[in-house]
Design a protein around this motif. Structure first.
Motif, mmCIF file in Angstrom:
data_model
loop_
_atom_site.group_PDB
_atom_site.id
_atom_site.type_symbol
_atom_site.label_atom_id
_atom_site.label_comp_id
_atom_site.label_asym_id
_atom_site.label_seq_id
_atom_site.Cartn_x
_atom_site.Cartn_y
_atom_site.Cartn_z
ATOM 1 N N LYS A 135 0.816 -1.217 0.000
ATOM 2 C CA LYS A 135 0.000 0.000 0.000
ATOM 3 C C LYS A 135 0.849 1.266 0.000
ATOM 4 O O LYS A 135 0.580 2.177 -0.781
ATOM 5 C CB LYS A 135 -0.983 0.008 1.171
ATOM 6 N N TYR A 147 0.557 4.035 -2.959
ATOM 7 C CA TYR A 147 0.235 5.444 -2.748
ATOM 8 C C TYR A 147 1.360 6.368 -3.188
ATOM 9 O O TYR A 147 1.099 7.463 -3.695
ATOM 10 C CB TYR A 147 -0.209 5.695 -1.302
ATOM 11 N N LEU A 202 -6.415 1.571 -7.151
ATOM 12 C CA LEU A 202 -6.984 1.011 -5.929
ATOM 13 C C LEU A 202 -7.945 -0.127 -6.237
ATOM 14 O O LEU A 202 -9.062 0.102 -6.721
ATOM 15 C CB LEU A 202 -7.683 2.108 -5.124
ATOM 16 N N ASP A 244 -4.588 3.557 3.810
ATOM 17 C CA ASP A 244 -5.399 4.205 2.778
ATOM 18 C C ASP A 244 -5.687 5.648 3.168
ATOM 19 O O ASP A 244 -5.589 6.562 2.340
ATOM 20 C CB ASP A 244 -6.718 3.453 2.590
ATOM 21 N N GLY A 276 -2.625 7.742 2.649
ATOM 22 C CA GLY A 276 -2.361 7.933 1.221
ATOM 23 C C GLY A 276 -3.301 8.930 0.576
ATOM 24 O O GLY A 276 -2.867 9.795 -0.202
ATOM 25 N N ILE A 277 -4.580 8.843 0.894
ATOM 26 C CA ILE A 277 -5.553 9.762 0.291
ATOM 27 C C ILE A 277 -5.439 11.152 0.913
ATOM 28 O O ILE A 277 -5.636 12.164 0.219
ATOM 29 C CB ILE A 277 -6.978 9.190 0.375
ATOM 30 N N LEU A 328 -2.739 12.746 -0.971
ATOM 31 C CA LEU A 328 -3.246 13.137 -2.279
ATOM 32 C C LEU A 328 -4.075 14.416 -2.171
ATOM 33 O O LEU A 328 -3.934 15.333 -3.002
ATOM 34 C CB LEU A 328 -4.095 12.008 -2.876
#
Length: 159
Positions: free
Chosen positions: A12, A16, A48, A144, A147-148, A151
């Motif tokens: 992961k 990412y 994803l 997650d 990572g988001i 972003l």
């Protein structure tokens, strides 16, 4: 032509990192927010696994309005504070293992069982949310989320 794909078997954090690199490359010199959201929504769908919806809701006149996405047709307008996206529009990431247990969940796609929604902030205000849905329970975790959120930070000046 762009061909951004994560390496097979990538972890992961590696996925990412590659997603951020691809999103950075695609949005660096493009001033159009909708074009940038469209490309990033497509990247999210490619990078994803086990997601049935990836995309954006934009803050417009105090409510969330559907932006670029991949997946089935979705709710067009969501009031702040309503559902998972509306909760995130208050400025706090929402990581929901079971959307059916979330008070006020809005079921745009009945297949969705878990959700991650991250606000995109600029100058202390929510300008959009990144929404990820999955048909799997507890699909999203802290990796997650991180990572988001990274972003969202990258996109805060590009959408």
């Amino acid at each position: 032509m762009y061909d951004f794909t994560p390496a097979p078997g990538a972890s992961k954090p590696e996925i990412y990192a590659a997603l951020l690199e691809a999103a950075g490359a695609l949005t660096a010199d493009e001033p159009d927010a909708i074009a940038n959201m469209a490309n990033v929504a497509a990247l999210l769908g490619e990078f994803l696994p086990d997601c049935n919806w990836t995309g954006f809701y934009r803050m417009v006149d105090g409510e969330l309005v559907l932006g670029p996405f991949t997946g089935r047709p979705a709710c067009i307008r969501i009031p702040v504070g309503v559902g998972v996206c509306g909760a995130a529009a208050r400025g706090e990431t929402q990581l929901v293992e079971d959307v059916h247990a979330f008070p006020g969940h809005i079921a745009c796609d009945a297949r969705s069982r878990s959700e991650l929604v991250v606000p995109v902030m600029r100058d202390g205000a929510v300008i959009a949310v990144i929404d990820l849905d999955s048909p799997d329970l507890a699909r999203f975790d802290a990796e997650d989320r991180a990572g988001i959120e990274a972003l969202a930070a990258l996109l805060s000046t590009r959408i």
